[in-house]
Design a protein around this motif. Sequence first.
Motif, PDB file in Angstrom:
ATOM      1  N   VAL A   1       0.828  -1.208   0.000  1.00 57.71           N
ATOM      2  CA  VAL A   1       0.000   0.000   0.000  1.00 57.71           C
ATOM      3  C   VAL A   1       0.864   1.260   0.000  1.00 57.71           C
ATOM      4  CG1 VAL A   1      -1.781   1.309   1.231  1.00 57.71           C
ATOM      5  CG2 VAL A   1      -1.847  -1.203   1.237  1.00 57.71           C
ATOM      6  N   THR A   2       0.482   2.200  -0.853  1.00 56.67           N
ATOM      7  CA  THR A   2       1.073   3.539  -0.868  1.00 56.67           C
ATOM      8  C   THR A   2      -0.028   4.528  -0.525  1.00 56.67           C
ATOM      9  OG1 THR A   2       2.688   2.944  -2.567  1.00 56.67           O
ATOM     10  CG2 THR A   2       2.250   5.286  -2.260  1.00 56.67           C
ATOM     11  N   VAL A   3       0.247   5.475   0.372  1.00 50.11           N
ATOM     12  CA  VAL A   3      -0.786   6.378   0.865  1.00 50.11           C
ATOM     13  C   VAL A   3      -0.443   7.832   0.571  1.00 50.11           C
ATOM     14  CG1 VAL A   3      -1.540   4.798   2.680  1.00 50.11           C
ATOM     15  CG2 VAL A   3       0.248   6.492   3.168  1.00 50.11           C
ATOM     16  N   HIS A   4      -1.500   8.635   0.510  1.00 49.24           N
ATOM     17  CA  HIS A   4      -1.336  10.088   0.366  1.00 49.24           C
ATOM     18  C   HIS A   4      -2.503  10.776   1.054  1.00 49.24           C
ATOM     19  CE1 HIS A   4      -0.274  13.979  -1.324  1.00 49.24           C
ATOM     20  NE2 HIS A   4      -1.558  14.149  -1.593  1.00 49.24           N
ATOM     21  N   ASP A   5      -2.205  11.897   1.703  1.00 44.46           N
ATOM     22  CA  ASP A   5      -3.228  12.701   2.364  1.00 44.46           C
ATOM     23  C   ASP A   5      -2.725  14.139   2.424  1.00 44.46           C
ATOM     24  OD1 ASP A   5      -5.830  12.218   4.235  1.00 44.46           O
ATOM     25  OD2 ASP A   5      -4.598  13.812   5.101  1.00 44.46           O
ATOM     26  N   LEU A   6      -3.639  15.084   2.496  1.00 43.87           N
ATOM     27  CA  LEU A   6      -3.228  16.484   2.612  1.00 43.87           C
ATOM     28  C   LEU A   6      -2.440  16.727   3.893  1.00 43.87           C
ATOM     29  CD1 LEU A   6      -6.416  18.387   1.356  1.00 43.87           C
ATOM     30  CD2 LEU A   6      -4.229  18.118   0.158  1.00 43.87           C
ATOM     31  N   ARG A   7      -2.749  15.940   4.923  1.00 44.22           N
ATOM     32  CA  ARG A   7      -2.035  16.048   6.192  1.00 44.22           C
ATOM     33  C   ARG A   7      -0.981  14.948   6.280  1.00 44.22           C
ATOM     34  NH1 ARG A   7      -6.889  17.264  10.606  1.00 44.22           N
ATOM     35  NH2 ARG A   7      -7.640  19.202   9.637  1.00 44.22           N
ATOM     36  N   ARG A   8       0.252  15.364   6.210  1.00 43.35           N
ATOM     37  CA  ARG A   8       1.361  14.398   6.219  1.00 43.35           C
ATOM     38  C   ARG A   8       1.313  13.501   7.451  1.00 43.35           C
ATOM     39  NH1 ARG A   8       4.432  10.974   6.090  1.00 43.35           N
ATOM     40  NH2 ARG A   8       6.591  10.886   5.351  1.00 43.35           N
ATOM     41  N   GLU A   9       0.919  14.073   8.607  1.00 37.86           N
ATOM     42  CA  GLU A   9       0.930  13.290   9.846  1.00 37.86           C
ATOM     43  C   GLU A   9      -0.067  12.136   9.830  1.00 37.86           C
ATOM     44  OE1 GLU A   9      -1.573  17.061  10.660  1.00 37.86           O
ATOM     45  OE2 GLU A   9       0.238  16.481   9.531  1.00 37.86           O
ATOM     46  N   ASN A  10      -1.110  12.253   9.009  1.00 40.20           N
ATOM     47  CA  ASN A  10      -2.095  11.171   8.936  1.00 40.20           C
ATOM     48  C   ASN A  10      -1.508   9.881   8.366  1.00 40.20           C
ATOM     49  OD1 ASN A  10      -4.001  12.870   9.972  1.00 40.20           O
ATOM     50  ND2 ASN A  10      -5.219  13.059   8.103  1.00 40.20           N
ATOM     51  N   ALA A  11      -0.424  10.001   7.632  1.00 41.53           N
ATOM     52  CA  ALA A  11       0.177   8.828   7.002  1.00 41.53           C
ATOM     53  C   ALA A  11       1.161   8.105   7.908  1.00 41.53           C
ATOM     54  CB  ALA A  11       0.882   9.238   5.714  1.00 41.53           C
ATOM     55  N   GLU A  12       1.612   8.763   8.962  1.00 40.23           N
ATOM     56  CA  GLU A  12       2.675   8.185   9.786  1.00 40.23           C
ATOM     57  C   GLU A  12       2.319   6.817  10.372  1.00 40.23           C
ATOM     58  OE1 GLU A  12       3.621  11.233  12.587  1.00 40.23           O
ATOM     59  OE2 GLU A  12       4.537  12.544  11.067  1.00 40.23           O
ATOM     60  N   PRO A  13       1.096   6.606  10.902  1.00 43.03           N
ATOM     61  CA  PRO A  13       0.781   5.274  11.429  1.00 43.03           C
ATOM     62  C   PRO A  13       0.841   4.185  10.363  1.00 43.03           C
ATOM     63  CG  PRO A  13      -0.813   6.890  12.195  1.00 43.03           C
ATOM     64  CD  PRO A  13      -0.003   7.557  11.135  1.00 43.03           C
ATOM     65  N   PHE A  14       0.576   4.537   9.119  1.00 44.33           N
ATOM     66  CA  PHE A  14       0.600   3.549   8.039  1.00 44.33           C
ATOM     67  C   PHE A  14       2.026   3.242   7.604  1.00 44.33           C
ATOM     68  CE2 PHE A  14      -3.478   5.665   8.007  1.00 44.33           C
ATOM     69  CZ  PHE A  14      -4.351   4.587   7.971  1.00 44.33           C
ATOM     70  N   GLU A  15       2.863   4.248   7.631  1.00 45.73           N
ATOM     71  CA  GLU A  15       4.276   4.009   7.316  1.00 45.73           C
ATOM     72  C   GLU A  15       4.896   3.084   8.352  1.00 45.73           C
ATOM     73  OE1 GLU A  15       6.460   7.589   5.455  1.00 45.73           O
ATOM     74  OE2 GLU A  15       4.927   8.472   6.762  1.00 45.73           O
ATOM     75  N   GLN A  16       4.495   3.239   9.616  1.00 37.91           N
ATOM     76  CA  GLN A  16       5.001   2.366  10.664  1.00 37.91           C
ATOM     77  C   GLN A  16       4.582   0.917  10.455  1.00 37.91           C
ATOM     78  OE1 GLN A  16       3.594   4.156  14.291  1.00 37.91           O
ATOM     79  NE2 GLN A  16       4.812   6.013  14.010  1.00 37.91           N
ATOM     80  N   ARG A  17       3.525   0.725   9.688  1.00 40.07           N
ATOM     81  CA  ARG A  17       3.035  -0.638   9.406  1.00 40.07           C
ATOM     82  C   ARG A  17       3.501  -1.138   8.047  1.00 40.07           C
ATOM     83  NH1 ARG A  17      -3.303  -0.493  10.843  1.00 40.07           N
ATOM     84  NH2 ARG A  17      -3.044  -2.711  10.416  1.00 40.07           N
ATOM     85  N   GLY A  18       4.393  -0.374   7.403  1.00 38.99           N
ATOM     86  CA  GLY A  18       4.984  -0.841   6.153  1.00 38.99           C
ATOM     87  C   GLY A  18       4.486  -0.171   4.901  1.00 38.99           C
ATOM     88  N   ALA A  19       3.509   0.707   5.007  1.00 38.26           N
ATOM     89  CA  ALA A  19       3.019   1.415   3.834  1.00 38.26           C
ATOM     90  C   ALA A  19       4.038   2.468   3.401  1.00 38.26           C
ATOM     91  CB  ALA A  19       1.671   2.072   4.125  1.00 38.26           C
TER      92      ALA A  19
END
Length: 308
Positions: free
Chosen positions: A26-44
């Motif tokens: 999974v690759t994620v994008h959101d206007l708020r960068r901080e919203n993606a941090e929990p997903f990056e910690q899970r490998g996104a």
Amino acid sequence: MKIGFIGLGTMGAGMASNLCEAGYDVTVHDLRRENAEPFEQRGAQWAPSVAELATNVDVVFTSLPGPVQMRTIAYGDDGLVENLRPGTAWFDLTTNSPTLVREVHEACTERGVKLFDAPVSGGPEGARTGKLAIYVGGDEAAFSSHSDILNVIGDQVLYVGDIGAGNTAKLVHNCASITIRSAIAEVMTMGVKAGVEPAALWHAMRQGAIGRSRTFDRIGGRYLREAYEPASFALELANKDLNLALELAEHFDVPMELARVAQKDFLEGLDRGWGKRDSQSPLALQNERAGVHIKLTADEVQQVLDRG
């Protein structure tokens, strides 16, 4: 298979989380960068732009506030239409305008991209648990080939018809829900003003033909208790859905008298600053008009529910 997910708000976060949990790339994008941090910690992976995400995925999901945001995401040099590769599938999970979805679908088709309108129903809890209905409109064969992915984020994945049908079904569902609740408030105040106690009246309503379908259960936690915060489905979001439904009805010359009555109450609620309150909050306006006070305790509500 590489999946892109744009929009990590209240609904999108739950659905994206389930895709990560299922082991998808999974690759994620959101206007708020901080919203993606929990997903990056899970490998996104994080994509700093819509365009960069679009060029590196096989399937993209968008979960956005409404038509304005979907149009912004779709068009322009940095948008999905210009940057998705031919053969990519795009599932727009937004409750959206069928007219806009068809417009964007036409642009996608010219570039070999399969767009589906796939609004969801089930609220934030359903998004977290995967207990969502997904109303899908678009190419049926292409839909079938992606059913495994859709089943990760919803337990009732329903193919409704051609593009635009998904949102038509969702708007019918939400407009009925909104309109029915307004009618319930009207008849409740009539019955209470005529001398029937609220709990007894509610119990009687639930035992009728429509009541046995549990149509009335959902008002126990909000309207009957005057408990509108925190919102499960905010008034400002429900108002957007109601407006979209009325636009759709107007397009097909369908009269919507009761829905327009409900719309007036929604607008009054918004004028009072209730946009962040639950979408049942405008039902209180009928109580005011009738000069009736209806408020059950949590125990009284549960006692009625326990009666079956």
